[in-house]
Design a protein around this motif. Structure first.
Motif, PDB file in Angstrom:
ATOM      1  N   VAL A  39     -27.201  -7.297 -15.619  1.00 16.43           N
ATOM      2  CA  VAL A  39     -25.908  -7.005 -15.094  1.00 16.43           C
ATOM      3  C   VAL A  39     -24.792  -7.949 -15.758  1.00 16.43           C
ATOM      4  O   VAL A  39     -25.159  -9.020 -16.306  1.00 16.43           O
ATOM      5  N   GLY A  40     -23.829  -7.159 -16.041  1.00 19.68           N
ATOM      6  CA  GLY A  40     -22.746  -8.147 -16.871  1.00 19.68           C
ATOM      7  C   GLY A  40     -21.672  -8.792 -15.621  1.00 19.68           C
ATOM      8  O   GLY A  40     -21.693  -8.079 -14.452  1.00 19.68           O
ATOM      9  N   GLU A  45     -15.090  -9.223 -10.150  1.00 16.02           N
ATOM     10  CA  GLU A  45     -15.717  -9.309  -9.028  1.00 16.02           C
ATOM     11  C   GLU A  45     -15.596 -10.954  -8.551  1.00 16.02           C
ATOM     12  O   GLU A  45     -16.020 -10.720  -7.064  1.00 16.02           O
ATOM     13  N   ALA A  46     -15.508 -11.812  -9.027  1.00 16.31           N
ATOM     14  CA  ALA A  46     -15.283 -13.024  -8.509  1.00 16.31           C
ATOM     15  C   ALA A  46     -13.905 -13.107  -7.451  1.00 16.31           C
ATOM     16  O   ALA A  46     -13.840 -13.602  -6.763  1.00 16.31           O
ATOM     17  N   GLY A  63     -21.149  -6.089  -7.967  1.00 14.38           N
ATOM     18  CA  GLY A  63     -21.907  -5.799  -9.102  1.00 14.38           C
ATOM     19  C   GLY A  63     -21.817  -4.462  -9.836  1.00 14.38           C
ATOM     20  O   GLY A  63     -22.486  -3.710  -9.270  1.00 14.38           O
ATOM     21  N   TRP A  64     -20.742  -4.241 -10.615  1.00 16.65           N
ATOM     22  CA  TRP A  64     -20.499  -2.776 -11.270  1.00 16.65           C
ATOM     23  C   TRP A  64     -20.698  -2.676 -12.645  1.00 16.65           C
ATOM     24  O   TRP A  64     -19.761  -2.104 -13.334  1.00 16.65           O
ATOM     25  N   GLU A  65     -21.301  -3.530 -13.159  1.00 10.99           N
ATOM     26  CA  GLU A  65     -22.018  -3.222 -14.474  1.00 10.99           C
ATOM     27  C   GLU A  65     -23.479  -3.635 -14.857  1.00 10.99           C
ATOM     28  O   GLU A  65     -23.742  -4.801 -14.626  1.00 10.99           O
ATOM     29  N   ASP A  95     -22.900   0.202  -2.863  1.00  8.84           N
ATOM     30  CA  ASP A  95     -23.481  -0.971  -3.091  1.00  8.84           C
ATOM     31  C   ASP A  95     -23.237  -1.177  -4.496  1.00  8.84           C
ATOM     32  O   ASP A  95     -23.814  -0.287  -5.179  1.00  8.84           O
ATOM     33  N   GLY A  96     -23.178  -2.634  -5.011  1.00  6.97           N
ATOM     34  CA  GLY A  96     -23.193  -2.796  -6.581  1.00  6.97           C
ATOM     35  C   GLY A  96     -24.670  -3.100  -6.901  1.00  6.97           C
ATOM     36  O   GLY A  96     -25.583  -2.888  -6.199  1.00  6.97           O
ATOM     37  N   ALA A  97     -24.611  -3.666  -8.181  1.00  5.57           N
ATOM     38  CA  ALA A  97     -25.867  -3.790  -8.945  1.00  5.57           C
ATOM     39  C   ALA A  97     -26.614  -5.006  -8.668  1.00  5.57           C
ATOM     40  O   ALA A  97     -27.420  -5.246  -9.621  1.00  5.57           O
ATOM     41  N   TRP A  98     -25.824  -6.074  -7.833  1.00  6.24           N
ATOM     42  CA  TRP A  98     -26.529  -7.418  -7.808  1.00  6.24           C
ATOM     43  C   TRP A  98     -27.657  -7.089  -6.981  1.00  6.24           C
ATOM     44  O   TRP A  98     -27.762  -7.778  -5.830  1.00  6.24           O
TER      45      TRP A  98
END
Length: 331
Positions: A39-40, A45-46, A63-65, A95-98
């Protein structure tokens, strides 16, 4: 599955992201189920972590990368198969990618070429899409009459990829701003023709460099405070593209020059009903440009592990506002 999540908005000092057991994501008809490999990490995001809380009883997975491997394909998701290596941004309404796995619409992802690692692939989607749309809008080239571009924040993820896109796809003169020796050197390596210090007299530095009036400013940070000198350097009927508007912007200095203001958010195609197929196409072009040597991946800091400590370290870097390129976490 394991995921990094939080409940209430919080500061870095009170870091409250935790590793939890989350329900498996549900596959929609047009979705891919992707096993996350990298993930980037992005300043946006912060910022969301600082400002956005979950609904009562809920939790937020950011997490969207991402880059990963397709594990399942929805019945209406065409062009992909189980085992394909893919990269993309996901969807901020989900939901994101984390997490160990993510479901995402197949139209906003692209295959990763064999020559590209997961960490390098994860460094491209947000910066690449944001830079592309801010510069080219919904086309594949600069608008007519744009020959001189200034990028404010040239060493960040968006600025780095914007410089490379301009140098590889246009004949424009590219000026970047950077205040530290290492970030100035990075901008030059990425292809900037001129690098000026945004903490100093930017109009004067540009005049000294012989650049003259600017046709397009891409501002990635500090726009609200910089609008005065941005208006000074823009030509009449010039363009200002902004990606960091999180408060009121005084347009007064721009009005006298009839400047066009362009806002950019990478999720507009998904959330506002745009051409989402175009997002996957742009990602595929970015990947092809890397393979052809026209673009460089921008992963400069690579961390390891889906853990609280790793994510906190990534957020510390993001909030420092002193990063060069992109921070990536290998899962």
């Amino acid at each position: 599955m394991k995921a990094l999540a939080y409940e209430k908005a919080h500061s870095l000092d009170a870091f409250a992201i935790e590793l939890i057991d989350a329900a498996e994501p549900r596959l929609r008809d047009t979705d891919l189920l992707v096993g996350i490999r990298a993930v980037g990490i992005n300043p946006g995001e912060a910022l969301i972590r600082q400002l956005r809380s979950a609904e009562p009883g809920g939790r937020i997975i950011l997490g969207w990368e991402f880059a990963g491997v397709v594990e399942a394909v929805g019945p209406e998701a065409t062009g992909f198969a189980v085992g394909d290596r893919v990269m993309g941004t996901g969807d901020m309404t989900r939901d994101g990618a984390w997490a160990e796995r993510l479901t995402v619409d197949h139209r906003v992802v692209a295959r990763i070429p064999d020559q590209l690692s997961f960490s390098d692939a994860a460094s491209l989607p947000i910066g690449g899409l944001t830079a592309w749309e801010a510069l080219f809008r919904d086309h594949d080239s600069l608008a007519a009459g744009i020959d001189r571009v200034l990028i404010v924040g040239g060493a960040g993820g968006v600025g780095t990829l914007a410089t490379q896109l301009l140098k590889s796809r246009t004949s424009a003169v590219v000026a970047s701003t950077a205040s530290r020796p290492e970030s100035r050197e990075w901008c030059t390596r990425m292809g900037a023709d001129v690098v000026v210090d945004h903490t100093g007299d930017v109009p004067g530095q540009l005049r000294d460099a012989g650049v003259g009036r600017i046709d397009l400013v891409l501002s990635t940070s500090g726009t609200i405070g910089n609008v005065g000198w941005i208006a000074e350097i823009l030509r009449p009927f010039g363009h200002l593209a902004v990606i960091d508007l999180n408060g009121p912007l005084d347009l007064g200095p721009l009005v006298g020059k009839s400047v066009s203001l362009h806002t950019e958010t990478v999720f507009s195609r998904i959330m506002a009903g745009g051409d989402i197929v175009g997002q996957g196409r742009i990602l595929a072009e970015l990947a092809a440009d890397v393979v052809a040597g026209r673009l460089r991946p921008i992963a400069t800091t690579v961390l390891s592990g889906l853990s609280v400590d790793t994510m906190r370290a990534a957020h510390e870097l993001a909030e420092s506002r002193r990063t060069i390129g992109k921070t990536v976490i290998n899962i």
